[in-house]
Structure formats: structure tokens, C-alpha cells
Design a protein around this motif. Structure first.
Motif, PDB file in Angstrom:
ATOM      1  N   VAL A  30      50.149 102.610  -5.113  1.00 48.65           N
ATOM      2  CA  VAL A  30      49.926 102.874  -6.534  1.00 48.65           C
ATOM      3  C   VAL A  30      51.282 102.976  -7.212  1.00 48.65           C
ATOM      4  CG1 VAL A  30      48.949 104.446  -8.246  1.00 48.65           C
ATOM      5  CG2 VAL A  30      47.764 104.067  -6.062  1.00 48.65           C
ATOM      6  N   LEU A  31      51.514 102.110  -8.188  1.00 47.05           N
ATOM      7  CA  LEU A  31      52.777 102.079  -8.908  1.00 47.05           C
ATOM      8  C   LEU A  31      52.525 102.287 -10.388  1.00 47.05           C
ATOM      9  CD1 LEU A  31      52.804  99.457  -6.666  1.00 47.05           C
ATOM     10  CD2 LEU A  31      55.220  99.661  -7.214  1.00 47.05           C
ATOM     11  N   GLY A  32      53.570 102.707 -11.080  1.00 40.14           N
ATOM     12  CA  GLY A  32      53.456 102.891 -12.523  1.00 40.14           C
ATOM     13  C   GLY A  32      54.623 103.702 -13.032  1.00 40.14           C
ATOM     14  N   PRO A  33      54.878 103.659 -14.338  1.00 38.42           N
ATOM     15  CA  PRO A  33      56.003 104.399 -14.908  1.00 38.42           C
ATOM     16  C   PRO A  33      55.738 105.901 -14.892  1.00 38.42           C
ATOM     17  CG  PRO A  33      54.649 103.487 -16.649  1.00 38.42           C
ATOM     18  CD  PRO A  33      54.099 102.944 -15.361  1.00 38.42           C
ATOM     19  N   ASN A  34      56.764 106.678 -15.191  1.00 41.83           N
ATOM     20  CA  ASN A  34      56.582 108.121 -15.310  1.00 41.83           C
ATOM     21  C   ASN A  34      55.529 108.408 -16.379  1.00 41.83           C
ATOM     22  OD1 ASN A  34      58.549 108.640 -13.400  1.00 41.83           O
ATOM     23  ND2 ASN A  34      60.187 108.821 -14.925  1.00 41.83           N
ATOM     24  N   LEU A 182      52.271 104.391  10.145  1.00 40.37           N
ATOM     25  CA  LEU A 182      51.077 104.110   9.361  1.00 40.37           C
ATOM     26  C   LEU A 182      50.158 103.145  10.090  1.00 40.37           C
ATOM     27  CD1 LEU A 182      52.459 103.785   5.711  1.00 40.37           C
ATOM     28  CD2 LEU A 182      51.242 105.702   6.741  1.00 40.37           C
ATOM     29  N   ALA A 183      50.749 102.222  10.845  1.00 41.88           N
ATOM     30  CA  ALA A 183      49.949 101.241  11.580  1.00 41.88           C
ATOM     31  C   ALA A 183      49.094 101.906  12.657  1.00 41.88           C
ATOM     32  CB  ALA A 183      50.856 100.183  12.201  1.00 41.88           C
ATOM     33  N   SER A 184      49.516 103.085  13.125  1.00 38.90           N
ATOM     34  CA  SER A 184      48.773 103.776  14.178  1.00 38.90           C
ATOM     35  C   SER A 184      47.666 104.661  13.617  1.00 38.90           C
ATOM     36  CB  SER A 184      49.728 104.640  15.010  1.00 38.90           C
ATOM     37  OG  SER A 184      50.257 105.712  14.241  1.00 38.90           O
ATOM     38  N   PHE A 185      47.577 104.748  12.290  1.00 35.05           N
ATOM     39  CA  PHE A 185      46.574 105.590  11.636  1.00 35.05           C
ATOM     40  C   PHE A 185      45.457 104.700  11.120  1.00 35.05           C
ATOM     41  CE2 PHE A 185      45.150 107.608   7.559  1.00 35.05           C
ATOM     42  CZ  PHE A 185      44.515 108.705   8.125  1.00 35.05           C
ATOM     43  N   ASP A 186      44.231 104.938  11.581  1.00 37.50           N
ATOM     44  CA  ASP A 186      43.139 104.018  11.242  1.00 37.50           C
ATOM     45  C   ASP A 186      42.318 104.464  10.040  1.00 37.50           C
ATOM     46  OD1 ASP A 186      41.798 106.171  12.249  1.00 37.50           O
ATOM     47  OD2 ASP A 186      40.757 105.095  13.850  1.00 37.50           O
ATOM     48  N   GLY A 187      42.770 105.491   9.335  1.00 43.75           N
ATOM     49  CA  GLY A 187      42.056 105.937   8.152  1.00 43.75           C
ATOM     50  C   GLY A 187      42.489 105.191   6.907  1.00 43.75           C
ATOM     51  N   MET A 188      42.180 105.753   5.751  1.00 40.03           N
ATOM     52  CA  MET A 188      42.563 105.163   4.473  1.00 40.03           C
ATOM     53  C   MET A 188      43.893 105.753   4.032  1.00 40.03           C
ATOM     54  SD  MET A 188      39.178 105.273   5.001  1.00 40.03           S
ATOM     55  CE  MET A 188      38.505 106.792   4.336  1.00 40.03           C
ATOM     56  N   ARG A 189      44.796 104.891   3.549  1.00 41.09           N
ATOM     57  CA  ARG A 189      46.143 105.334   3.189  1.00 41.09           C
ATOM     58  C   ARG A 189      46.444 104.935   1.753  1.00 41.09           C
ATOM     59  NH1 ARG A 189      47.956 102.056   8.361  1.00 41.09           N
ATOM     60  NH2 ARG A 189      46.210 100.902   7.505  1.00 41.09           N
ATOM     61  N   LEU A 190      46.944 105.911   0.992  1.00 41.74           N
ATOM     62  CA  LEU A 190      47.266 105.663  -0.409  1.00 41.74           C
ATOM     63  C   LEU A 190      48.709 106.106  -0.644  1.00 41.74           C
ATOM     64  CD1 LEU A 190      44.899 106.293  -3.389  1.00 41.74           C
ATOM     65  CD2 LEU A 190      47.325 106.781  -3.584  1.00 41.74           C
ATOM     66  N   LEU A 191      49.538 105.155  -1.033  1.00 36.58           N
ATOM     67  CA  LEU A 191      50.968 105.379  -1.201  1.00 36.58           C
ATOM     68  C   LEU A 191      51.343 105.306  -2.675  1.00 36.58           C
ATOM     69  CD1 LEU A 191      54.026 105.327  -0.174  1.00 36.58           C
ATOM     70  CD2 LEU A 191      53.768 102.827  -0.136  1.00 36.58           C
ATOM     71  N   VAL A 192      51.882 106.390  -3.206  1.00 38.82           N
ATOM     72  CA  VAL A 192      52.414 106.378  -4.566  1.00 38.82           C
ATOM     73  C   VAL A 192      53.908 106.145  -4.491  1.00 38.82           C
ATOM     74  CG1 VAL A 192      52.999 107.853  -6.524  1.00 38.82           C
ATOM     75  CG2 VAL A 192      50.653 107.778  -5.693  1.00 38.82           C
ATOM     76  N   THR A 193      54.400 105.173  -5.220  1.00 39.77           N
ATOM     77  CA  THR A 193      55.825 104.855  -5.186  1.00 39.77           C
ATOM     78  C   THR A 193      56.252 104.244  -6.518  1.00 39.77           C
ATOM     79  OG1 THR A 193      57.551 103.577  -4.030  1.00 39.77           O
ATOM     80  CG2 THR A 193      55.363 102.582  -4.173  1.00 39.77           C
ATOM     81  N   HIS A 194      57.536 104.332  -6.814  1.00 42.61           N
ATOM     82  CA  HIS A 194      58.091 103.649  -7.986  1.00 42.61           C
ATOM     83  C   HIS A 194      58.859 102.418  -7.561  1.00 42.61           C
ATOM     84  CE1 HIS A 194      61.636 105.748  -6.464  1.00 42.61           C
ATOM     85  NE2 HIS A 194      62.343 104.895  -7.151  1.00 42.61           N
ATOM     86  N   ASP A 195      59.006 102.224  -6.240  1.00 43.46           N
ATOM     87  CA  ASP A 195      59.843 101.155  -5.713  1.00 43.46           C
ATOM     88  C   ASP A 195      58.982 100.000  -5.200  1.00 43.46           C
ATOM     89  OD1 ASP A 195      61.632  99.504  -4.418  1.00 43.46           O
ATOM     90  OD2 ASP A 195      62.735 101.136  -3.453  1.00 43.46           O
ATOM     91  N   PRO A 196      59.036  98.836  -5.838  1.00 42.04           N
ATOM     92  CA  PRO A 196      58.216  97.711  -5.371  1.00 42.04           C
ATOM     93  C   PRO A 196      58.559  97.267  -3.956  1.00 42.04           C
ATOM     94  CG  PRO A 196      59.794  96.986  -7.037  1.00 42.04           C
ATOM     95  CD  PRO A 196      59.824  98.478  -7.037  1.00 42.04           C
ATOM     96  N   ILE A 197      59.786  97.551  -3.493  1.00 41.63           N
ATOM     97  CA  ILE A 197      60.142  97.191  -2.126  1.00 41.63           C
ATOM     98  C   ILE A 197      59.304  97.980  -1.133  1.00 41.63           C
ATOM     99  CG2 ILE A 197      61.986  97.052  -0.422  1.00 41.63           C
ATOM    100  CD1 ILE A 197      62.225  95.124  -2.768  1.00 41.63           C
ATOM    101  N   ASP A 198      59.071  99.267  -1.422  1.00 42.30           N
ATOM    102  CA  ASP A 198      58.206 100.067  -0.551  1.00 42.30           C
ATOM    103  C   ASP A 198      56.807  99.479  -0.512  1.00 42.30           C
ATOM    104  OD1 ASP A 198      60.324 101.757  -0.131  1.00 42.30           O
ATOM    105  OD2 ASP A 198      59.644 103.294  -1.535  1.00 42.30           O
TER     106      ASP A 198
END
Length: 356
Positions: A30-34, A182-198
Motif C-alpha cells: 500500500v503506497l500513497g503520500p502523507n 516473508l516467503a516462509s509465511f503462508d498468511g496474508m501480508r500487507l506492506l505499507v511503504t513510501h518507497d516503490p523499490i520496496d
């Protein structure tokens, strides 16, 4: 079996209205400005901010539904969270920090301690079990926070800017480690970041928030190729390719050769900014798709052109699919149309690489 969230929250001067879903084994960035609503979204999923409207469901079980007057408390939700500043307890050891969440859920001390040591071993920090947070590096603290979140065996893992507190060099190393964990976790993952590289390195899909609304979502390739606003274009305006580097030249899985300055040997990512891609007529000069020591040139075909003000994003396909950002004047002077053959050229010094 998934995370399904219809999040409606009213705050003073702000209204969040977002629907999203995450499948098991998937990472949604999930990305977006402040001020876009990213933090409110995470707080709503954890239960720290109850919904005013909507519904939150994990694996078919509702956790928050205002219409049914249903609300599952924070400590009873199958959700783990890694905070931006990690929020480790200074007075506790690394092992006790990891055990904290387990003890808070009623697990006996001996069992919690045993599981804590096991999780520290999984993230490569068994020898630092007795260390206090002040004795840990930023990367080590991040791994302790991740172990604490995963030790409770959540179905949903939330990561709030997990790399933002790290310096550039450490971020590259921890990003690689985080991807493996993260690859070893089989649940749902939601990542908040401001960096498109991440997002490129860690996520399967992206969701772009702006002013409390979901303005665009899809795979990284879809969002990059067809941004729906200038903000999105600037945010995800990055080409990312991967391959094996030998002696400064990367060979991608499709066989393209990419020369990058100071590229380390081994499997790596290469970041090519759209602004660094120069397009020219296919007849401007002969090209066999190989790269010189100073420049990279690939024959390709224009697949799409998106006009954004005085700039144009041109998607090209071939041995190395790319998105170039050029002026509208350049598009007109070259007479570019979908289906045209062109050459894409990038200087080796304009390509950033880092280990995969």
C-alpha cells in the motif's frame, strides 16, 4: 481463505473509504503520500481504530462489522504487526520482546520463552537473545520485531514502513532478508511503504491510496504501465529487472543483456528510471540488442503511449520490456505510434543495481 476489508472510518477532517483483499501467500503493498490514509488503514485492520462502516473478514470470520455490532478486540485478532520504529521494549531482552506477544495471549512463560528462542533462531539472531534493543543494529532490531509479530502465528501480517528507519546500505541487506522471511509465511501480508523499490522487491500487487480513497491497484507492471494520475506515475515510475550479473553485465531471464556501472556479481535487481530511457527511431543506427561498456541499446516495439500533461510514458516490448518517460514533443517529433519499432537506450551509469 483471505483478508477482505471494506474500511470506512470518519476522523476529524478526514474520511477513509477503501476496499481491498489479500490472498494467502500474497504481499500487497500500500503506497500513497502523507495523509493518504495508510496508517488509519492499518489501525483499522488491527482494531486500534474501529470501523464506522464496512466489514473486516479474515479467513471467513468477521472481526469488525458495525451493522452487526460486532467487534473483535485487538488481542483476539489473528493479526501481527511490525511497526516503523519497531516499538521494542527497552527494558526487555530480545528474547523477552519476542515472548511478550505470546505472554499477552495467555501462553505460559516457559513455553513462550522456548518459542521466542526458536523464532530468534529463524531470523538469525539466536546469539543475541539476551541483548537489549539499545545493543542491536537497525537491521537486527527490525528482525526482532518481525520475529515478535510472527511468533504469535498470525494469519495476517502488517508491516508499517519496516525499512524506513534504516540507512541505504542496511536497507538493501534487510530488504533481501525480509523477502526471504516473508516467503516462509503462508498468511496474508500487507506492506505499507513510501518507497516503490520496496514494493517492487517485496510485493505481488500494489494499492495506491490518496486522500482516503483507493485510486489504483493491480500488479506492479499494470500500475507502472498505466498510471491514472501524475502522482501515481511519479510514485511507481520505475523499471525493475532481475538477472545474473557477471563482470558488470546482467543477463535477464529473457536473455537481455544490461550493463550497469559497479554492478556486483550474482543475482541482482537493476532499477532503470523511465526518465533515463532514451527512445530513437529504429533506423537511427544498427542494433543487435547487445550492450556496450558505456550504453545499453535494445530494439523494441511501442505497445502503448500515455500522455500526462507535457510528458508521455511510452511502454515498449521486446527482449527487455520498459517504460520510458519522454516529452510530448519527442513523441511528436519521432511520430511514435503503438506498433512502431524503436531503439531504447540507457547509460550504464544511470542504472542502479542491488543484490537480489
Amino acid at each position: 481463505m483471505s483478508l477482505q476489508a471494506a474500511i470506512g472510518v470518519r476522523l476529524p477532517g478526514f474520511d477513509l473509504d477503501v476496499e481491498l483483499h489479500v490472498e494467502p501467500g500474497e504481499v500487497l503493498a500500500v503506497l500513497g503520500p502523507n495523509g493518504a490514509g495508510k496508517t488509519t488503514l492499518l489501525r483499522s485492520i488491527t482494531g486500534l481504530t474501529p470501523l464506522d462502516r464496512g466489514r473486516l473478514v479474515v479467513d471467513g470470520t468477521a472481526l469488525d462489522d458495525p451493522e452487526l455490532d460486532l467487534f473483535v478486540p485487538v488481542d483476539e485478532r489473528p493479526i501481527g504487526m511490525v511497526f516503523q520504529s519497531y516499538l521494542l521494549f527497552d527494558h526487555l531482552s530480545a528474547a523477552d520482546n519476542v515472548a511478550f506477544g505470546l505472554r499477552a495471549r495467555g501462553m505460559k512463560k516457559a513455553i513462550a520463552n522456548e518459542r521466542s528462542i526458536d523464532w530468534l533462531g529463524r531470523v538469525g539472531l539466536a546469539e543475541l537473545a539476551n541483548a537489549r534493543p539499545r545493543d542491536l543494529s537497525g537491521g537486527q532490531a527490525q528482525r526482532v520485531a518481525l520475529a515478535r509479530a510472527l511468533a504469535t502465528e498470525p494469519r495476517v501480517l502488517l508491516l508499517d514502513e519496516p525499512l524506513a528507519a534504516l540507512d541505504v546500505q542496511t536497507r538493501r541487506e534487510v530488504r533481501r532478508d525480509l523477502r526471504d522471511h516473508l516467503a516462509s509465511f503462508d498468511g496474508m501480508r500487507l506492506l505499507v511503504t513510501h518507497d516503490p523499490i520496496d514494493a517492487y522487491a517485496l510485493a505481488n500487487r500494489v494499492a495506491i491510496l490518496d486522500e482516503g480513497r483507493l485510486v489504483q491497484s493491480g500488479t506492479i507492471a499494470e500500475v507502472t504501465a498505466h498510471p491514472r494520475s501524475r502522482y501515481v506515475a511519479e510514485l511507481v515510475g520505475t523499471n525493475l529487472v532481475s538477472g545474473i550479473v557477471e563482470h558488470g553485465t546482467m543477463t535477464t531471464d529473457s536473455g537481455a543483456r544490461v550493463v550497469a556501472a559497479d554492478a556486483p556479481d550474482g543475482r541482482s535487481f537493476a532499477v532503470i528510471r523511465p526518465q533515463a530511457v532514451v527512445l530513437s527511431s529504429a533506423h537511427a543506427g544498427a542494433s543487435d540488442g547487445t550492450a556496450s561498456s558505456a550504453r545499453n541499446t535494445w530494439p523494441c516495439t511501442v505497445s502503448d503511449i500515455d500522455i500526462l500533461g507535457d510528458r508521455a510514458r511510452v511502454s515498449v516490448v521486446g527482449v527487455l520490456p520498459l517504460t520510458a518517460e519522454v516529452t510530448v514533443e519527442s513523441v511528436e517529433s519521432l511520430g511514435l505510434r503503438p506498433g512502431d519499432d524503436v531503439q531504447a537506450t540507457v547509460k550504464a551509469t544511470d542504472i542502479e543495481t542491488y543484490p537480489a
